[in-house]
Structures are given as C-alpha cells and as structure tokens.
Scaffold this motif. Structure first.
Motif, PDB file in Angstrom:
ATOM      1  N   ALA A 135     -23.703   4.648   8.412  1.00 11.00           N
ATOM      2  CA  ALA A 135     -23.896   3.282   7.912  1.00 11.00           C
ATOM      3  C   ALA A 135     -23.800   2.260   9.034  1.00 11.00           C
ATOM      4  O   ALA A 135     -24.364   1.165   8.931  1.00 11.00           O
ATOM      5  CB  ALA A 135     -22.877   2.969   6.832  1.00 11.00           C
ATOM      6  N   ALA A 136     -23.097   2.614  10.111  1.00  7.76           N
ATOM      7  CA  ALA A 136     -22.945   1.712  11.263  1.00  7.76           C
ATOM      8  C   ALA A 136     -23.968   2.014  12.352  1.00  7.76           C
ATOM      9  O   ALA A 136     -23.861   1.489  13.463  1.00  7.76           O
ATOM     10  CB  ALA A 136     -21.532   1.829  11.826  1.00  7.76           C
ATOM     11  N   GLU A 193     -20.572   9.595   6.841  1.00  5.87           N
ATOM     12  CA  GLU A 193     -21.202   8.553   6.041  1.00  5.87           C
ATOM     13  C   GLU A 193     -20.932   7.178   6.636  1.00  5.87           C
ATOM     14  O   GLU A 193     -21.842   6.347   6.756  1.00  5.87           O
ATOM     15  CB  GLU A 193     -20.680   8.609   4.604  1.00  5.87           C
ATOM     16  CG  GLU A 193     -21.228   9.761   3.780  1.00  5.87           C
ATOM     17  CD  GLU A 193     -20.604   9.811   2.398  1.00  5.87           C
ATOM     18  OE1 GLU A 193     -19.666   9.014   2.134  1.00  5.87           O
ATOM     19  OE2 GLU A 193     -21.041  10.645   1.594  1.00  5.87           O
ATOM     20  N   GLU A 194     -19.692   6.920   7.001  1.00  2.44           N
ATOM     21  CA  GLU A 194     -19.329   5.623   7.563  1.00  2.44           C
ATOM     22  C   GLU A 194     -19.997   5.404   8.917  1.00  2.44           C
ATOM     23  O   GLU A 194     -20.474   4.297   9.212  1.00  2.44           O
ATOM     24  CB  GLU A 194     -17.810   5.513   7.695  1.00  2.44           C
ATOM     25  CG  GLU A 194     -17.291   4.125   8.000  1.00  2.44           C
ATOM     26  CD  GLU A 194     -17.429   3.168   6.833  1.00  2.44           C
ATOM     27  OE1 GLU A 194     -17.434   1.943   7.094  1.00  2.44           O
ATOM     28  OE2 GLU A 194     -17.525   3.632   5.678  1.00  2.44           O
ATOM     29  N   ALA A 238     -12.772   9.173   1.438  1.00  2.00           N
ATOM     30  CA  ALA A 238     -12.406   7.796   1.792  1.00  2.00           C
ATOM     31  C   ALA A 238     -11.505   7.760   3.016  1.00  2.00           C
ATOM     32  O   ALA A 238     -11.589   6.841   3.844  1.00  2.00           O
ATOM     33  CB  ALA A 238     -11.721   7.119   0.604  1.00  2.00           C
ATOM     34  N   GLY A 253     -17.030  11.943   4.671  1.00  3.08           N
ATOM     35  CA  GLY A 253     -16.768  10.512   4.672  1.00  3.08           C
ATOM     36  C   GLY A 253     -16.878   9.909   6.057  1.00  3.08           C
ATOM     37  O   GLY A 253     -17.397   8.797   6.233  1.00  3.08           O
ATOM     38  N   ALA A 275     -13.337   6.620  10.581  1.00  2.00           N
ATOM     39  CA  ALA A 275     -14.562   6.211  11.272  1.00  2.00           C
ATOM     40  C   ALA A 275     -14.592   4.706  11.500  1.00  2.00           C
ATOM     41  O   ALA A 275     -14.961   4.239  12.595  1.00  2.00           O
ATOM     42  CB  ALA A 275     -15.779   6.647  10.458  1.00  2.00           C
ATOM     43  N   ARG A 276     -14.209   3.928  10.481  1.00  2.00           N
ATOM     44  CA  ARG A 276     -14.209   2.470  10.636  1.00  2.00           C
ATOM     45  C   ARG A 276     -13.309   2.039  11.779  1.00  2.00           C
ATOM     46  O   ARG A 276     -13.652   1.135  12.551  1.00  2.00           O
ATOM     47  CB  ARG A 276     -13.761   1.787   9.337  1.00  2.00           C
ATOM     48  CG  ARG A 276     -14.805   1.718   8.267  1.00  2.00           C
ATOM     49  CD  ARG A 276     -14.463   0.688   7.196  1.00  2.00           C
ATOM     50  NE  ARG A 276     -13.203   0.979   6.535  1.00  2.00           N
ATOM     51  CZ  ARG A 276     -13.079   1.797   5.494  1.00  2.00           C
ATOM     52  NH1 ARG A 276     -14.129   2.449   5.023  1.00  2.00           N
ATOM     53  NH2 ARG A 276     -11.898   1.987   4.930  1.00  2.00           N
ATOM     54  N   ARG A 296     -13.712   8.014   5.930  1.00  7.19           N
ATOM     55  CA  ARG A 296     -14.401   6.747   6.191  1.00  7.19           C
ATOM     56  C   ARG A 296     -13.479   5.762   6.909  1.00  7.19           C
ATOM     57  O   ARG A 296     -13.921   5.020   7.807  1.00  7.19           O
ATOM     58  CB  ARG A 296     -14.910   6.152   4.867  1.00  7.19           C
ATOM     59  CG  ARG A 296     -16.084   6.927   4.273  1.00  7.19           C
ATOM     60  CD  ARG A 296     -16.754   6.154   3.144  1.00  7.19           C
ATOM     61  NE  ARG A 296     -15.933   6.097   1.956  1.00  7.19           N
ATOM     62  CZ  ARG A 296     -15.963   6.994   0.980  1.00  7.19           C
ATOM     63  NH1 ARG A 296     -16.784   8.036   1.067  1.00  7.19           N
ATOM     64  NH2 ARG A 296     -15.198   6.868  -0.084  1.00  7.19           N
TER      65      ARG A 296
END
Length: 329
Positions: A204-205, A200-201, A164, A197, A170-171, A167
């Motif tokens: 997803a983007a 993965e992030e 997490a 993580g 990355a966000r 993630r």
C-alpha cells in the motif's frame, strides 16, 4: 476409603463427605478423618469421582511447543486462574502438526476434561465440528476469527489479529524511511498471517517486494544467521527485517554484530512478543508487544464462567498489541 473410615472410626459416607463436602462435616470429625488420610497416605480416586459427578476438575491446553518461551507466560496465567477456581491444568504440545493436535484433543476428550484451551484458530473443519459436539467450553487463543459468524470460531476466543500486527510493524519501518524490507519467521499459520499483513501494508506504501524466509518449526535462535544471510544474498540493499519472534530478532542482532552491520544504521530490526531478551539485547530491540499473561488470565476466566454455568459475557476478546520502540529501529 474403607481403611480411612476404620482408622478414623467413622462411616464410609462420612469419609466421602470429608473429602468432597468438608463444610458439611463437624470440625472434630473432619480433623480425625484428615489425620487418618495423612497417616495412611490415602489419595482419593479422582477418576471414580469424575464418573459420579461428571466433572474431572481438569482443563486441557494445547500449545505448539513448550520449548518456546513466548507461550510460557500465557500458560502460567491460565494455570493460576484455573487453580483459583478449583481446576487443574493438563498440558500437551502439538509441535505445529494438525494431526498431533487432533490426537491430543481426542485423548483429552477421552479423559473427560471439563474444558479446552487451544492455540490458534486454524483447526480443520472436522476438528471444529467435533469440539462443538463435545459440549464443553473451548477457548481459542493467539489469534482471532474475523467475527462471531466465522466458521473457525469453536466457542470462545481471546487473542489479536496477527495480520494487523504485521501491518503495524511495516508502518513503523516505513515511517523510518525503510524500503528494502525482509521477514524471517516460522512456516506456520500465525507467522504467515503476520507476513501477509506486513506485505499488505508495504504494498500500500509502494513497496511491493518483501523478501521472506520461512523456517519449518520449531524455530531456533541459531537459525537466524543463515536466514539473514539468504535475505542479504537476495536483497543486498536490505535495510529492515521484521522477525516473527524476539528470539529470531536477537539472532539477527548477533549476526549483524558478527558481520559488522550497524543496527539501525544499515539494518533496522524489529521483533515480536516483547520478551525479556528484547530489553536486554544490544541495541535494545524494537518489538510488537503482546499481552501474553492477560491472554491466559482472560481465557481462564471465560472457561471458569462457563463451567460455573454463568454467562461469560463477551466471548470474542481482542486484547490488542502495541509497538515498543527501542534502539534497533
């Protein structure tokens, strides 16, 4: 002890009580025994005492390395908390090697420690089974099992989700319009979880390709320059790097200055840990803050509760993390 008893003019039983149960000895007698101990330089045999009481008053901790400052605040808080409860800390380093961790745990159990503090939740099944059979309190840190039913949970845990945290990094970078992402970290479990993580992030983007450089631990700050060079060779358009710790991120900042790469103009850099170097760096380093001191304190409190035969309450504590945004992103 016989020498102390003779020097103070009391019995062996009185000396024993003065050492182990001082409140049950008359103040004047206690003062005489303590004065005799001081004059003679007597040190009680704690091993013999632990055999009699079945308690050593020692908790052992295993960390990957004592050279990485990221663990020092956790261990300092742990030691202080345990000391307040009358326990001393015995420290060992595994050097990120499962076999070394197993050897340390075996040695600590053989020395009758009262509790164990472990780093991570990636111990192999045989070690986990042995720890459960030991019937002593065990707390795992710097990670969290997926749930109480997770087979990696030995007894208690205080930590956070490394995936997490990745993630979150990355966000933040994606929100700044960064798309050519890289990662520099250690070739070990928690670092890999942060990378997982992070990837993965990004995926997803719509950013499926994250270049990664993994270093066999122990990781040194001077390794960051070469790893950044390798990332740039693979991804000339690289515009952001997430580093597994703040020391590596500082090394990346140094190399960017040497190369004339503008941060964050050409390359955004984010670290992990919020160590003091993050605030001192130029530009100041964006990082993922982990509550390292609280982790040690909460782990110590859980151990003390169990050692006092009290209900520790919640035995899987997520202390979380947060992004500290500074100039480097």
């Amino acid at each position: 002890m016989e020498d102390v008893a003779r020097e103070a003019g009391v019995s062996l039983v009185t000396v024993s009580r003065a050492i182990n149960l001082p409140t049950k000895v008359a103040p004047r007698t206690l003062a005489e025994v303590r004065a005799a101990i001081e004059r003679l330089g007597y040190v009680p045999n704690l091993t013999a005492g632990s055999l009699a009481s079945n308690r050593s008053q020692i908790v052992a901790a295993v960390v990957p390395t004592i050279s990485n400052l990221v663990f020092s605040e956790t261990i300092d808080s742990l030691a202080r908390t345990l000391a307040d409860g009358g326990y001393q800390l015995l420290l060992g380093q595994s050097l990120y090697r499962p076999r070394e961790e197993l050897a340390l745990v075996n040695a600590f159990l053989g020395r009758r420690v009262d509790g164990l503090f472990l780093t991570g939740c990636s111990q192999d099944a045989a070690l986990i089974a042995r720890l459960r059979r030991s019937n002593i309190p065990v707390v795992q840190t710097w990670d969290l099992p997926s749930g109480p039913e997770d087979g990696t949970l030995v007894d208690m845990a205080v930590g956070f989700s490394n995936a997490a945290a990745g993630r979150l990094a990355a966000r933040h970078l994606l929100s700044r319009g960064r798309r050519a992402l890289g990662f520099i970290g250690a070739e070990e479990q928690r670092s890999r979880q942060r990378l997982e993580g992070f990837r993965e992030e990004a995926a997803a983007a719509g950013v499926p390709d994250v270049a990664a450089e993994l270093i066999r631990p122990p990781v040194r700050v001077d390794q960051a320059a070469a790893r950044l060079a390798q990332l740039l060779a693979r991804r000339p358009d690289l515009d952001a790097v997430f580093c597994n710790n703040d020391l590596l991120a500082a090394g990346v900042l140094f190399e960017c200055q040497r190369r004339g790469l503008a941060v964050p103009g050409q390359l955004a850099v984010i670290g992990f840990g919020d160590m003091s170097i993050a605030e001192a760096a130029f530009p100041k380093l964006t990082t993922v803050r982990v509550h390292r001191g609280e982790m040690g304190e909460r782990a110590g409190q859980l151990l003390l509760a169990r050692l006092a035969n009290k209900d520790p309450g919640e035995t899987r504590i997520d202390i979380g993390f947060e992004l500290v945004e500074r100039a480097s992103t």
